[in-house]
Scaffold this active site. Sequence first.
Site, PDB file in Angstrom:
ATOM      1  N   GLU A  68      20.712 -15.482  -9.478  1.00  0.00           N
ATOM      2  CA  GLU A  68      21.175 -16.282  -8.342  1.00  0.00           C
ATOM      3  C   GLU A  68      20.621 -17.691  -8.518  1.00  0.00           C
ATOM      4  O   GLU A  68      19.423 -17.924  -8.341  1.00  0.00           O
ATOM      5  CB  GLU A  68      20.681 -15.668  -7.033  1.00  0.00           C
ATOM      6  CG  GLU A  68      21.093 -16.437  -5.780  1.00  0.00           C
ATOM      7  CD  GLU A  68      20.448 -15.869  -4.531  1.00  0.00           C
ATOM      8  OE1 GLU A  68      19.984 -16.682  -3.689  1.00  0.00           O
ATOM      9  OE2 GLU A  68      20.402 -14.638  -4.379  1.00  0.00           O
TER      10      GLU A  68
ATOM     11  N   ASP B 225      15.478 -21.050   3.514  1.00  0.00           N
ATOM     12  CA  ASP B 225      14.419 -20.987   2.514  1.00  0.00           C
ATOM     13  C   ASP B 225      13.036 -21.099   3.138  1.00  0.00           C
ATOM     14  O   ASP B 225      12.774 -21.977   3.965  1.00  0.00           O
ATOM     15  CB  ASP B 225      14.584 -22.115   1.487  1.00  0.00           C
ATOM     16  CG  ASP B 225      15.830 -21.961   0.662  1.00  0.00           C
ATOM     17  OD1 ASP B 225      16.288 -20.821   0.506  1.00  0.00           O
ATOM     18  OD2 ASP B 225      16.360 -22.980   0.187  1.00  0.00           O
TER      19      ASP B 225
END
Length: 267
Positions: free
Chosen positions: A49, A60
């Site tokens: 990924e 994130d």
Amino acid sequence: MSRIGVAFDKARADGRAVLVGCMPAGFPTVEGSIAAMKAMVEAGVDVIEVEIPYSDPVMDGPVIQRASDIALAGGVRTADTLRIIEAVAATGAQVVTMTYWNPIEQYGVDAFARDLAAAGGTGLITPDLIPDEADEWLAASDAYGLDRTFLVSPSSTDARLRMTVEHCRGFVYATAVMGVTGARAQTSQAAPILVSRVREVTDLPVGVGLGVGTGTQAGTVAGYADGVIVGSALVRCVLDASDESAGLAALRTLSAELADGVRTPVR
């Protein structure tokens, strides 16, 4: 037809889950990120990924944010990401891209879909793009035969979950916890329930992300999911290393541990 489906079909035939390993493009450098991703593949990661670094992430955690900041400070651009994808796809691994939507709009949706397909990418994971607002991406992904992975979470209503997975192609991304990315001491108790809910409305594979950092945890998630997605723990191998060689060694060790984990699912 799904491009990434090849990886899930192979893993299913082997009686195991797919291991997806995440690394930001251009971290610590463009060439360094290619070396890191190739090391992950060599150690047993099935799908890479590749995350396009972005200055204002919503999903994130601090580890991936720091890595993305380093990549951005080094001048990485979307064109570099496409070159990285091409290099990693040349190893034979399946490569999916995780990106926030702004970089794709800036590049041009149709142009990006065209160039991603040409580079060997399988499709996009889009954490901040919902199907209701994705008409341009839906059209472009159809035009270039790309997969599209939207996210569902433990808080998704039944109606929302059904609508979201109806627009997915390739696999569904089930977020194991409410919050941002990052390895945790224990795997989520909500994730198995969410995976079960997804399977009630689709035959697509379900990948679980957020919180996995060890081989034991990977085995636990592999016991109920089709894919185990690991990011922060892998990124930390490089982030905390004294030099590039040490980072690659740590990355290979953890990747192999995680690969062993998905091959010995806990059911």
